[in-house]
Design an enzyme around this catalytic site. Structure first.
Site, PDB file in Angstrom:
ATOM      1  N   ARG A   1     -10.006 -11.942   2.273  1.00 13.39           N
ATOM      2  CA  ARG A   1     -10.817 -13.054   1.781  1.00 13.39           C
ATOM      3  C   ARG A   1     -10.078 -14.397   1.914  1.00 13.39           C
ATOM      4  NH1 ARG A   1     -11.131  -9.863  -3.753  1.00 13.39           N
ATOM      5  NH2 ARG A   1     -10.843  -8.241  -2.172  1.00 13.39           N
TER       6      ARG A   1
ATOM      7  N   LYS B   1       0.838  -1.187   0.000  1.00 13.42           N
ATOM      8  CA  LYS B   1       0.000   0.000   0.000  1.00 13.42           C
ATOM      9  C   LYS B   1       0.884   1.253   0.000  1.00 13.42           C
ATOM     10  CE  LYS B   1      -3.748  -1.964   2.857  1.00 13.42           C
ATOM     11  NZ  LYS B   1      -4.887  -1.806   1.938  1.00 13.42           N
TER      12      LYS B   1
END
Length: 482
Positions: free
Chosen positions: A335, A261
């Protein structure tokens, strides 16, 4: 906190009184006498532009005898529900934050559950996270005086206190710096909080995760010096009516892994375990209230870091149920850990599985910062949506179109962890999760927006909000009545 009932204005010990007002500056229930004592109040409110609309607050000094020094008028609007009262109580408390003894008449509003909602708003508005301030100011235990009307039932007070404690725990966990809440430290903190609740606590370390074929959790945690783990909380009352499984995403810090990020987007990534915080806090509340449901809560905990052992784009992970996922973006890691935990939950055959996760920025783009996305099976979504409405937490149902499933097809594995497009990212993530719930009724709450508040308002403080705790508790209570 202390809760007292008081019959008359003259016997109040409060430093402030919170009073509801309807549009047209009409006094709310229990406030007619107050307006008579303060004959000038309507004119002063009009001069301040206060009409009684929902969300309005005006603080006036009380010049008359037998009144608290400050009167906080809060607008109720035309349509009052429990969330209106919760927010009004919180806004009123926030307006006199320096006062430790606060009185109110809001509980007299003729709505079932008014007293509990008002107490929740008052107490949650006073939440602070001061653990790391060198000069944190110790505050006295707050005292709330309910003025007039019928006393709030002890059961409602007890429930509200459990709710406040649970939401505050979730907020504390979210606000804690990541260095102090690595996966095992998080598990230990929750175990300590659960002490005396009757919950059984089990922690699967990395060795156990490997033995149990939890490839998603292990893959995400491989780049960190803090090993991953799975926290399992179990509530098994003797006469359980339904079986509920909760799963919460617990990424204790998300750097993005090798798909790193930017610095700006890492600033708030200590909050990426908000789902696990909500699930664990709700489980403790459910156990403390002794709800007649069998509950197992799973918190897959990992730190997503770019260390030497980190998973690489192009790697393939094998999840507990045997399905494989090609990892094309290591920043789509939530996920992956949820896939393992959902597979494990589905094996037990619960009546309902609900997962909670700060899963996708796409959901935040779609719904903003105050509304979570809700996906799932036709049987589960209405139940969770109804619980959210009762709790005053906003969720918006989103679709799981079958023809979108091809967006996560992989050339070398059963699926890939990205949707292949910048559009529909929240749907792609939910479709992947659906692959791991088997035939269970299942709902997925994407709380990427409402898990954190950028500014404080009414009963919400800046930072972790504890969003989801109240919805899960309402859901458990409704299941226990079926």
């Amino acid at each position: 906190m202390q809760v007292k009932s008081n019959r008359s204005l003259s016997s109040l010990t409060a430093g402030a009184l919170i009073a509801g007002v309807y549009p047209g500056r009409r006094p709310g229930q229990g406030n007619a006498g107050l307006f008579r004592k303060l004959g000038w109040a309507r004119r002063a409110l009009a001069d301040a532009g206060f009409e009684g609309s929902s969300g309005q607050v005006a603080v006036l000094p009380a010049a008359g005898a037998d009144l608290p020094p400050r009167i906080v008028f809060v607008g109720l609007g035309d349509e009052v529900d429990l969330e209106t009262l919760r927010q009004a109580a919180g806004a009123g408390r926030r307006a006199v934050d320096d006062v430790d003894v606060v009185a109110t008449t809001l509980h007299q509003t003729p709505i079932d559950g008014a007293g509990g909602a008002v107490l929740e708003g008052l107490a949650l508005a006073g939440y602070r996270f001061d653990a790391y301030r060198s000069r944190a100011v110790a505050r006295p235990e707050p005292v709330f005086e309910f003025l007039g009307g019928s006393p709030v039932e002890e059961k409602a007070v007890a429930r509200a206190m459990v709710v406040v404690e649970a939401v505050s725990l979730a907020r504390d966990l979210v606000n804690e710096p990541s260095a102090a809440k690595g996966p095992m430290a998080f598990a230990e903190r929750v175990a300590s909080a659960a002490n005396g609740s009757g919950l059984s606590v089990d922690v699967w370390d990395a060795e156990r995760l490997a033995a149990e074929r939890m490839g998603g959790i292990l893959g995400v945690g491989a780049g960190s010096d803090m090993p991953p783990c799975l926290l399992v909380l179990t509530h098994k009352p003797r006469r359980a009516r339904r079986r509920l499984a909760l799963v919460g995403k617990g990424i204790t810090f998300d750097s993005g892994g090798l798909s790193l990020k930017t610095a700006q987007f890492m600033e708030t990534m200590k909050t990426d375990m908000s789902g696990a915080a909500a699930v664990c806090a709700a489980a403790i509340a459910i156990a403390r209230l002794g709800l007649p449901i069998e509950l197992v809560a799973y918190a897959p905990l990992a730190e997503n870091m770019p260390g030497g052992g980190a998973q690489r784009p192009g790697d393939v992970l094998k999840i507990r149920n045997g399905k494989t996922i090609e990892v094309l973006n290591t920043d789509a890691e939530g996920r992956l850990v949820l896939a393992d935990a959902l597979s494990l939950a589905a094996e037990t055959g619960p009546d309902l599985i609900v997962d909670v996760a700060t899963l996708t920025g796409a959901c935040r783009v779609a719904l903003g910062d105050k509304i979570g996305g809700l996906f799932g099976t036709d049987g589960a979504v209405p139940q969770v949506a109804a619980a959210a409405r009762s709790a005053g937490e906003r969720l918006w149902p989103l679709p799981l179109p079958a023809d979108y499933r091809s967006n996560i097809d992989s050339e070398i594995a059963d699926m890939k962890n990205t949707g292949g497009s910048r559009y529909g990212g929240a749907i792609a993530a939910a479709l992947l999760l659906q692959e791991f719930v088997g035939d269970s009724e299942w709902a997925h709450m994407d709380i990427a927006g409402p898990a954190r508040a950028e500014k404080g308002e009414h009963y919400v403080s800046k930072g972790g909000t504890g969003f989801g705790v109240r919805t899960l508790l309402e859901l458990a209570e409704s299941l226990g009545q079926q």
